[in-house]
Scaffold this active site. Sequence first.
Site, PDB file in Angstrom:
ATOM      1  N   THR A 142      62.959  37.475  66.242  1.00 51.86           N
ATOM      2  CA  THR A 142      62.309  38.399  67.163  1.00 51.86           C
ATOM      3  C   THR A 142      61.564  37.568  68.211  1.00 51.86           C
ATOM      4  OG1 THR A 142      60.489  38.632  65.578  1.00 51.86           O
ATOM      5  CG2 THR A 142      62.167  40.346  65.575  1.00 51.86           C
ATOM      6  N   THR A 179      54.185  37.772  57.336  1.00 50.12           N
ATOM      7  CA  THR A 179      55.149  38.613  58.042  1.00 50.12           C
ATOM      8  C   THR A 179      56.427  37.856  58.297  1.00 50.12           C
ATOM      9  OG1 THR A 179      53.421  39.679  59.172  1.00 50.12           O
ATOM     10  CG2 THR A 179      55.560  39.888  60.138  1.00 50.12           C
ATOM     11  N   ASN A 389      52.000  39.136  72.637  1.00 48.13           N
ATOM     12  CA  ASN A 389      51.718  40.355  71.891  1.00 48.13           C
ATOM     13  C   ASN A 389      51.196  41.488  72.773  1.00 48.13           C
ATOM     14  OD1 ASN A 389      52.145  39.913  68.850  1.00 48.13           O
ATOM     15  ND2 ASN A 389      51.240  38.012  69.578  1.00 48.13           N
TER      16      ASN A 389
END
Length: 394
Positions: A142, A179, A389
């Site tokens: 990602t 994560t 982010n």
Amino acid sequence: MKVKGFTAAAVQAGIRYQGRLDLGLIYSEVPAVTVGMFTTNTVQAAPVVLGKKRLLNGKAQAVLVNSGNANACTGEQGMEAALRTGGLAADALAIDEELVQVASTGVIGEQLNTDPFVRAVPELVSSLREDGFDDLAQAIMTTDTVPKTSSASVEINGVEVNLLGVAKGAGMIMPDMATMLCFVVTDAQIPFSVLNAIVSAGVEQSFNLITVDGDTSTNDTVLVMANGAAETPWLDEENQDGVKIFTEALHKIFKDLALQIVSDGEGTTKVVTIRVVGARSKDEAMSGAQTIANSALVKTAFFGEDANWGRIIAALGRSGCQFQPERVSIAFDHVVMVKNGLGCGKEAEKKASKVLQQKEFTVTVDLRDGSERAEVFTTDLTCDYVKINADYRS
């Protein structure tokens, strides 16, 4: 490296972005003994809920994984999507759908469109090959900037045993199943109970010791599949030497992949080992190390190459770790910054600032109050992390 009885593939399905690999598949020729470790977050994505249920029998034969959409916080529709996509893979492979694990990573809260899977799964299955794991590693990325793989080949009872792992992770990284996604395949022959113990211990010593930003995801998954194709003697309680060799190899892969994740942390310019020693208990040492490693003030000081030890001892003070401030020492690599709770002066600070200019360094906090220790691997906190982010969903 190739692992007997396993193949993998990846294709461009267009799940979120065009022109990039985003759908991957792992396939074992026979059902494999499979152990899964999943996120400790209370909010769990549909693939995690489904995966945990299907692994109650300790077996899997395929893993279907997509990037671009986490299929998390998607309710009944999300579970239906997980079931449908897994069913597509099962039908194409002609296996029981209960033997298909599904995994997803990407944006949380958006429904997963299954139409791209309908179009892409046949091509995915026809593309399976022994050397397809590099493509798989790219498909699960990602915000990662590089694919992450690790492998090992060991001899057990005169037989070659291979292990190969792929992982993804760069943000939302926090101890307690950081994560990430991680898939490891091996041709070893090992019972579920032994493999489960090895995987559980390995996760504690690797993925649960890393942090980038203190956030734990809804999708964290580690799957280890062992299909027995190497035809080794069983790695069980009666084969302790073999179990030891296998354990060391698997744990080495876990540690390697965990450190690759930290090194690729979003916006990262520094990789830092936080080591707390001289604590009264292991739990207190870990609490202190984790609090320091997750402190935004500490991490921004690392980015600014500012040897601000006051932020470190302040973080330690709110960690719940019991210590006497007047006994604490702090060092950046070999440079002692604090001794007996007091700074060592401008000259020491100047030397420590040079240490902080390095890509990798260690901060050692000695409480001088016991014999226990712990360490956590962390990063600095940069402007690029904020930028990445701030517009992740766009």
